[in-house]
Structures are given as C-alpha cells and as structure tokens.
Scaffold this active site. Sequence first.
Site, PDB file in Angstrom:
ATOM      1  N   CYS A 179       0.824  -1.218   0.000  1.00 58.85           N
ATOM      2  CA  CYS A 179       0.000   0.000   0.000  1.00 58.85           C
ATOM      3  C   CYS A 179       0.858   1.268   0.000  1.00 58.85           C
ATOM      4  CB  CYS A 179      -0.937   0.009   1.199  1.00 58.85           C
ATOM      5  SG  CYS A 179      -2.060  -1.393   1.229  1.00 58.85           S
ATOM      6  N   HIS A 180       1.877   1.309   0.864  1.00 60.15           N
ATOM      7  CA  HIS A 180       2.705   2.509   0.972  1.00 60.15           C
ATOM      8  C   HIS A 180       4.193   2.211   1.027  1.00 60.15           C
ATOM      9  CE1 HIS A 180      -1.304   3.696   2.495  1.00 60.15           C
ATOM     10  NE2 HIS A 180      -1.091   4.672   1.639  1.00 60.15           N
ATOM     11  N   GLY A 181       4.578   0.946   0.872  1.00 58.34           N
ATOM     12  CA  GLY A 181       5.989   0.611   0.724  1.00 58.34           C
ATOM     13  C   GLY A 181       6.777   0.362   1.991  1.00 58.34           C
TER      14      GLY A 181
END
Length: 169
Positions: A133-135
């Site tokens: 989702c955001h790394g």
Amino acid sequence: MSEKKVKRRDFIFTATYAVGAVGVAATVWPLVDQMNPDASVKALASTEVDVSSVEPGKTITVLWRGKPVFIKRRTQNEIDEARSVRMEDLPDPEKDEDRAKNPEWLVMLGVCTHLGCVPLNDKGDYNGWFCPCHGSHYDTSGRIRKGPAPTNMSIPNYEFLENNIIKIG
C-alpha cells in the site's frame, strides 16, 4: 404525642428512600450489564493454534480478535539474520530475542503499523514482509526497516502450551 409522630414520620421517610434506592438500582443494573461483552466476544479473547504442520521457513495466518496473526516458523538462517542486525540500523530498535519467545517461532499481529494494511509474506528488501500500500519493508523479525511505518509489527501476548500448541491472548 408529638414525639411519637416525629419518629413515625422519620421511619416512613427512611423506608420510602430505601425502597426508591432499590428500585433505581434494579432499573440501572440491566443498563450497565448490557455493556459487558457477550459470549462470542469472550470466546475470541484467546485462541489455540496447532503449529505441528508448519514447515521451517513457512508462515501461517490465523484470526484473533478479528485481526490476522502471522505465525512464522523461522529457519536458522532467518534467526541468524534477524539477530545480526545492529540496533542503530533500526528505526524502532528492538532485539529479536525480545520479540520471539522461542527463536524458531515468530508470532505477531499481521497489521502494518502505518495505516493498518496486511503486509505480504516473504517479500520486500529484507526477506520478511512488505506492505504494498505505501511501501513499508519489515525484516524476518517483523521490525520496520524501510518505509513510512513508524513502529515494528506488534507482538501479542502468547505462550506455548505444548511444543506444537500456541495460545494467543
């Protein structure tokens, strides 16, 4: 005669207040009692997991209190890798020994600490978990190594009932 009436009146007032207090308590108790958790919620307070079929290097996911819990049977190489990390290299320093009661088994909530996504197993730059989702990248001990997540993945209360039975909660 007036002395007698005062005592009788005091008794009637006291009896009325006592009956009123019992009535209020009887009315309020069900309202308070209904706020307690029901049996289905209490049943989810803990769960026992048989991990005898989990091969080294594999991870299983179980639900506990509606959240995923990752149970990973780590290989000796993964344990050594997790223990060799320098604390100053970690955004949220925590020793592997403090995260895993038994070095072979890592038990943690499978929730990314950034926004609550469920990370993917055996992915990312550190061969642990990766949240697409955001790394956020987590290592083989579930510690944040890279990305926006502020803390390591949480370790729930758990214990080994037997060699192959883990009780979570």
